[in-house]
Design an enzyme around this catalytic site. Structure first.
Site: not given
Ligand SMILES: [Fe+2]
Length: 383
Positions: A80-82, A84, A108
């Site tokens: 997961i990151c902000a 993708g 996210l």
């Protein structure tokens, strides 16, 4: 299982990414599959906003032998990151190392569009239906009160199709839409939803809208559904904003918007009149909220990560339990305002732009809202 393991020979390579809705399904069946959520952003980004239950292993650490030892071999690993991007690199790296890893597509920002519905059992539940609609990533809550084929939607977010399809599924027509207040942490979908379905829109004009195509709400107004057997009463509860209005349903549940949460109280500062609004808030609690029956169910407009949110299950609290948890509600005026003004949290991201859109001063352009609405809700003062 989230991946493509079917037990049959698999001609396609396993998926590199997983959609937010598929991840939600997987998390709902967590007992069947071990899912390990790894957030590869930096610790300050993670501290600000995250998926509940995720672990933070920044990508620079993840690629070290020590970082890899933190990843379970027997789990489906979701990176997961902000947005993708970093997490896609992390997923590819983990796969090369033999892990069953997938990237959360869109990160996210995409998780922010996942909704979950939970029926709320209130006294009188045989009479009407009440649905708590949770925007999982953002921590925003809307409600649908449905009776005799009619439905009132309170505090809808911008993804208005969620409400339209839920109403259709349950056989109701959305006839009334209202906001508890002019939001600052997310764009309201109320006006767009009311227009899309031809419903009446109700807003409190004390929140100073630049448009007039709504029915003005004031203290004591009754909004009736069906043959009038179910009434929603407007209770003016200023403090978070001047026009903040709670909705009392059949005297058994109250939708408090951002006036009272199960784990905190309203912040009074987002209109730059914190001293005045903190006093309003004190009066609201003393004169309006605390005079309600102790067994009334408080149903707020947000939840933080302190609230254990389970898919399909509503969260709420009786006023009695909130009074026990938040003694500040019964503090003196001086103690109350001093505490509130000294404990105001950081402002929500982009809140000034969001307020301008909700006021009608800037265009309503859903295409632009993904970036604008990033980050958690920040409407509560923690107590
Ligand atoms: Fe708010």
């Amino acid at each position: 299982m989230l991946g493509s393991k079917t037990g049959l020979p698999d001609s396609k390579p396993p998926a590199l990414s997983i959609s937010p809705s598929k991840l939600k399904e997987g998390l709902m069946q967590r007992g069947k599959t071990r899912i390990f959520l790894v957030d590869v952003r930096e610790p300050d980004e993670y501290a600000d906003w995250k998926i509940d239950g995720s672990q933070n292993i920044p990508i620079d650490h993840l690629i070290t032998p020590k970082g890899l030892r933190q990843i379970p071999k027997d789990a489906e690993v979701i990176t997961i990151c902000a947005h993708g991007v970093r997490s896609s690199q992390a997923a590819m790296f983990l796969r090369q190392k033999g892990f069953n890893a997938m990237n959360l597509a869109g990160g996210l920002a995409a998780w922010n569009k996942v909704y979950d519905m939970a029926p709320v059992p209130l006294n009188g539940k045989d009479l009407f239906e009440l649905l708590q609609v949770r925007r999982v990533g953002k921590g925003c809550t809307s409600y649908m009160v449905c009776y005799q084929g009619q439905c009132a939607v309170i505090d809808p977010s911008v993804h208005t199709d969620e409400y339209v399809s839920a109403a259709r599924k349950h056989g109701f027509k959305i006839t009334h839409v209202m906001d508890t207040h002019q939001h600052a942490d997310h764009v309201s979908g109320a006006r767009a939803l009311a227009r899309a379905v031809g419903a009446k829109l109700y807003l409190n004009p004390l929140d100073a809208y630049r448009y007039t195509d709504f029915i003005p709400l004031k203290e004591g107004d009754m909004i009736s559904l069906g043959d009038g057997g179910v009434a929603i009463e407007a209770v003016h509860t200023p403090g978070h904003t001047k026009g903040s209005t709670s909705f009392l349903i059949q005297r058994s549940g109250v939708l408090t918007g951002d006036t009272l949460f199960v784990e905190g109280i309203a912040r009074p500062d987002l209109r730059n009149k914190a001293d005045e609004y903190a006093l309003d808030l004190f009066n609201t609690y003393r004169d309006k909220i605390l005079s309600m029956p102790e067994q009334v169910t408080i149903l707020p407009g947000h939840f933080s990560q302190q609230v254990k949110m389970e898919f399909g299950k509503p969260f709420s609290s009786t006023l009695k339990d909130i009074r026990r948890r938040i003694p500040l509600l019964e503090a003196s005026k001086t103690e109350f305002t001093r505490y509130v003004l000294a404990n105001i949290p950081p402002k929500p991201s982009n809140y000034e732009s969001i307020v301008r859109i909700n006021k009608g001063e800037e265009p309503y352009d859903p295409e632009a809202f993904d970036d604008l609405e990033e980050g958690p809700n920040r409407c509560a003062v923690k107590v």
